[in-house]
Scaffold this active site. Structure first.
Site, short mmCIF file in Angstrom:
data_model
loop_
_atom_site.label_atom_id
_atom_site.label_comp_id
_atom_site.label_asym_id
_atom_site.label_seq_id
_atom_site.Cartn_x
_atom_site.Cartn_y
_atom_site.Cartn_z
N TYR A 1 -0.06 55.22 4.58
CA TYR A 1 0.51 56.01 5.68
C TYR A 1 0.51 57.48 5.28
O TYR A 1 0.97 57.84 4.20
CB TYR A 1 1.95 55.56 5.96
CG TYR A 1 2.63 56.35 7.05
CD1 TYR A 1 2.22 56.24 8.37
CD2 TYR A 1 3.70 57.20 6.76
CE1 TYR A 1 2.85 56.97 9.38
CE2 TYR A 1 4.34 57.92 7.75
CZ TYR A 1 3.91 57.81 9.05
OH TYR A 1 4.54 58.53 10.05
N ASP B 1 -2.06 62.18 -1.45
CA ASP B 1 -0.83 62.26 -0.66
C ASP B 1 0.32 61.82 -1.56
O ASP B 1 0.56 60.63 -1.76
CB ASP B 1 -0.94 61.37 0.58
CG ASP B 1 0.28 61.47 1.47
OD1 ASP B 1 1.32 61.99 1.02
OD2 ASP B 1 0.22 60.98 2.62
N LYS C 1 9.59 65.34 0.60
CA LYS C 1 10.78 64.61 0.18
C LYS C 1 11.53 65.29 -0.96
O LYS C 1 12.37 66.15 -0.72
CB LYS C 1 10.41 63.17 -0.14
CG LYS C 1 9.86 62.43 1.09
CD LYS C 1 9.78 60.94 0.89
CE LYS C 1 9.13 60.24 2.07
NZ LYS C 1 9.94 60.23 3.29
#
Length: 422
Positions: free
Chosen positions: A144, A239, A267
């Site tokens: 994702y 990523d 994050k």
């Protein structure tokens, strides 16, 4: 456990917000419940609007490596808020945060700060296309990379084919520029490059996938993918929105000792506030405006509140690296989960991240999560919730252990979960 206020809020929200939530996983559909509304977080705990307290292993899906409301992070946010919440202009903290990031990704040269992981990936892909003059992106099934149109893609009728959209509202003309291969099959990667090699601008990889279970690729797998990309003139994007500063100060890149051309972070670098980054080599980043022809902009990019929080977290991690201790505590906790709570389940764990699966882990990625697996997870989630333990409300998501999850907190968790099985 009383949830009267949560249910009242959800009832009100459903008429105001699509589905009553601002991100789909919050709807609790995977666990067959209505969502809980939280009021505050303290260290390893969450407290909901009804006053119920939970040991939190969702950790806002990863950013809270120091736990909720860490004093140094709170102090940094309050100090900055007293000065300004936004400038829409340059400020010193964005420079400081960039320095801290590059200190730990020393093979990269420049940072562009953004607001979300999705935005960071969008920027990295645009840079890759601008730098190579090629249109296509190669991604892997089960990974994702945010909700931008071109990456909401699933594999076509066969692997290593042009993708099909996994969401309505995404035109076929956009996802046709995405090629999907299988991460666990280097043959599909070779096939993709053989068929589309001269059109592929970049390969985007979750070096340690943690959005559809947790999977740790073999070193040789990643090395071969990177080699194939280089051989065909494509860039490599890691990523690391989840893995960055989670598996060590240099994230998954450091774990594997690999040097991609571009890395996306999020994050942890925002300390719980909206912040992300596209980090790259000088050559790649020279294509970004105002230096080059690849446009990207954002009024709140590098927001001073978020950068203040991020600086506080990274400074703490750099000054007192917690990774060895976190690994030890997480490994012990997962072993106890397996032995004492869910002996019939299988577990994956790396560093401070873990995943539980009702079905045996076979090494296939993405893993098959059956309807029975989903029912079993929903039942366990509900029992754990009643006992005061909060896991991610989806069988696809991983769990996180933070600095605030001391041995005594983890022992407390096991006792709570034992009680809920009786």
């Amino acid at each position: 456990m009383k949830t009267d206020k949560s249910q009242e809020l959800f009832l009100r929200a459903q008429s105001l917000i699509p589905g009553g939530v601002n991100s789909p996983v919050r709807a609790f559909k995977h666990v067959g419940r209505n969502p809980i509304y939280f009021e505050r977080g303290e260290g390893p705990y969450l407290i909901d609007v009804d006053g119920n307290r939970y040991v939190d292993f969702c950790s806002s899906f990863g950013p809270l490596i120091l736990g909720h409301s860490h004093p140094k992070v709170v102090e940094a946010i309050i100090d900055q808020a007293s000065k300004a919440t936004t400038f829409g202009a340059c400020h010193a903290k964005e420079v400081k945060l960039a320095e801290l990031i590059l200190k730990n990704y020393p093979y990269l040269d420049q940072v562009r700060l953004l607001n979300s992981g999705t935005e960071a990936v969008m920027t990295a892909i645009r840079v890759a296309r601008g730098a190579t003059g090629r249109p296509k992106i190669l991604k892997f099934e089960g990974c994702y990379h945010g909700h931008s149109d071109g990456l909401l893609a699933k594999s076509g009728s066969g692997v290593a084919e042009l993708a099909e959209s996994s969401s309505q509202g995404v035109p076929d003309s956009i996802v046709k520029e995405t090629v999907v291969a299988r991460y666990d099959s280097i043959e599909t990667v070779e096939k993709a490059f053989k068929q589309f090699g001269k059109e592929i601008a970049a390969v985007i990889i979750e070096p340690i996938p943690a959005n559809e279970g947790l999977w740790v690729p073999r070193q040789a797998q990643l090395e071969e993918i990177c080699m194939l990309a280089k051989l065909h003139g494509a860039l490599v994007i890691f990523d690391e929105v989840i893995s960055g500063f989670r598996f060590g100060l240099s994230g998954a890149s450091g774990f594997y000792q690999l040097k991609p051309d571009l890395v996306t972070l999020g994050k942890i670098i925002g300390g719980g506030l909206p912040l992300a980054a596209c980090v790259g080599t000088k050559h790649c980043m020279s294509f970004l405006a105002p230096m080059g022809p690849v446009y990207q902009a954002g009024t709140l990019s590098g927001n001073p509140l978020a950068t203040a929080a991020g600086i506080a977290v990274l400074t703490e991690l750099i000054s007192k690296p917690p990774y060895e201790a976190l690994e030890k505590r997480t490994k012990r906790f997962v072993a106890r989960l397996k032995e004492e709570i869910l002996p019939e389940w299988d577990f994956a764990q790396l560093g401070s991240v873990f995943w539980m699966s009702r079905s045996p882990l076979t090494g296939v990625f993405p893993p098959e999560i059956t309807s029975e697996d989903k029912k079993a997870y929903a039942k366990f989630f509900g029992s754990a919730l009643e006992a005061g333990v909060y896991f991610a409300p989806s069988p696809f998501e991983v769990g996180f252990v933070s600095e605030a999850h001391t041995e005594s907190v983890l022992d407390e968790t096991i006792e709570k979960l034992k009680a809920c099985r009786q």
